[in-house]
Design a protein around this motif. Structure first.
Motif, PDB file in Angstrom:
ATOM      1  N   GLN A  13     -42.114  25.858   0.605  1.00  0.00           N
ATOM      2  CA  GLN A  13     -43.562  25.913   0.389  1.00  0.00           C
ATOM      3  C   GLN A  13     -44.331  25.849   1.709  1.00  0.00           C
ATOM      4  N   GLY A  14     -43.777  26.453   2.737  1.00  0.00           N
ATOM      5  CA  GLY A  14     -44.438  26.498   4.033  1.00  0.00           C
ATOM      6  C   GLY A  14     -44.205  25.275   4.904  1.00  0.00           C
ATOM      7  N   LYS A  15     -43.474  24.317   4.402  1.00  0.00           N
ATOM      8  CA  LYS A  15     -43.181  23.101   5.187  1.00  0.00           C
ATOM      9  C   LYS A  15     -41.961  23.334   6.075  1.00  0.00           C
ATOM     10  N   ARG A  16     -41.689  22.380   6.931  1.00  0.00           N
ATOM     11  CA  ARG A  16     -40.539  22.450   7.830  1.00  0.00           C
ATOM     12  C   ARG A  16     -39.231  22.373   7.025  1.00  0.00           C
ATOM     13  N   THR A  17     -38.258  23.198   7.383  1.00  0.00           N
ATOM     14  CA  THR A  17     -36.949  23.176   6.711  1.00  0.00           C
ATOM     15  C   THR A  17     -36.180  21.939   7.151  1.00  0.00           C
ATOM     16  N   ARG A  18     -35.785  21.123   6.188  1.00  0.00           N
ATOM     17  CA  ARG A  18     -35.037  19.903   6.492  1.00  0.00           C
ATOM     18  C   ARG A  18     -33.629  19.924   5.946  1.00  0.00           C
ATOM     19  N   SER A  19     -33.325  20.904   5.083  1.00  0.00           N
ATOM     20  CA  SER A  19     -31.955  21.050   4.605  1.00  0.00           C
ATOM     21  C   SER A  19     -31.714  22.489   4.183  1.00  0.00           C
ATOM     22  N   ILE A  20     -30.441  22.865   4.236  1.00  0.00           N
ATOM     23  CA  ILE A  20     -29.994  24.186   3.814  1.00  0.00           C
ATOM     24  C   ILE A  20     -28.952  23.973   2.727  1.00  0.00           C
ATOM     25  N   ILE A  21     -29.162  24.633   1.593  1.00  0.00           N
ATOM     26  CA  ILE A  21     -28.249  24.507   0.458  1.00  0.00           C
ATOM     27  C   ILE A  21     -27.516  25.832   0.302  1.00  0.00           C
ATOM     28  N   VAL A  22     -26.195  25.770   0.222  1.00  0.00           N
ATOM     29  CA  VAL A  22     -25.379  26.961   0.011  1.00  0.00           C
ATOM     30  C   VAL A  22     -24.826  26.883  -1.409  1.00  0.00           C
ATOM     31  N   THR A  23     -24.931  28.002  -2.141  1.00  0.00           N
ATOM     32  CA  THR A  23     -24.462  28.036  -3.517  1.00  0.00           C
ATOM     33  C   THR A  23     -23.150  28.810  -3.628  1.00  0.00           C
ATOM     34  N   ASP A  24     -22.524  28.715  -4.779  1.00  0.00           N
ATOM     35  CA  ASP A  24     -21.259  29.421  -5.000  1.00  0.00           C
ATOM     36  C   ASP A  24     -21.430  30.939  -5.048  1.00  0.00           C
ATOM     37  N   SER A  25     -22.647  31.417  -5.214  1.00  0.00           N
ATOM     38  CA  SER A  25     -22.929  32.853  -5.186  1.00  0.00           C
ATOM     39  C   SER A  25     -23.253  33.321  -3.765  1.00  0.00           C
ATOM     40  N   ASN A  26     -23.085  32.415  -2.797  1.00  0.00           N
ATOM     41  CA  ASN A  26     -23.311  32.683  -1.379  1.00  0.00           C
ATOM     42  C   ASN A  26     -24.789  32.819  -1.025  1.00  0.00           C
ATOM     43  N   HIS A  27     -25.679  32.353  -1.889  1.00  0.00           N
ATOM     44  CA  HIS A  27     -27.092  32.312  -1.558  1.00  0.00           C
ATOM     45  C   HIS A  27     -27.351  31.109  -0.670  1.00  0.00           C
TER      46      HIS A  27
END
Length: 111
Positions: A64-78
């Motif tokens: 939502q325009g805020k600073r990225t604090r985490s990255i989530i990787v899914t089983d579909s490689n998203h």
């Protein structure tokens, strides 16, 4: 559409009915069972992961325009960007797993 609670019913084969949803911030949810990794975004490899996902149209920005604090990787490689700390999302994922395990044990005790 999923209710504001915690679960969503699936019709597709291979997915559980009543699957837990993981709140990743600002009303955005991810299916908890699809999460492979929750990462911190600071290192060069994580920046490359983000850039490669963007080029391959697999990046979902849920900040939502805020600073990225985490990255989530899914089983579909998203690759999903979140403004919540990785520790916070990890705790929520752990709590979802605990709730699911308690429900499963309760079902076994009844049967």
């Amino acid at each position: 559409m999923a209710p504001l609670g915690q679960t969503r019913d699936h019709v597709k084969e291979g997915r559980e009915v009543g699957e837990d949803l993981l709140n990743i911030g600002y009303g955005n949810m991810v299916a908890a069972s699809r999460v492979v990794a929750i990462l911190t975004p600071g290192s060069a490899p994580m920046k490359r992961l983000r850039d490669e996902a963007r080029k391959a149209s697999r990046l979902i920005d849920a900040t939502q325009g805020k600073r990225t604090r985490s990255i989530i990787v899914t089983d579909s490689n998203h690759v999903i960007l979140s403004a919540f700390m990785a520790e916070t999302i990890g705790q929520r994922l752990s709590a979802a797993g605990t709730r699911k395990e308690q429900t499963r044990q309760g079902d076994q005790d009844e049967g």
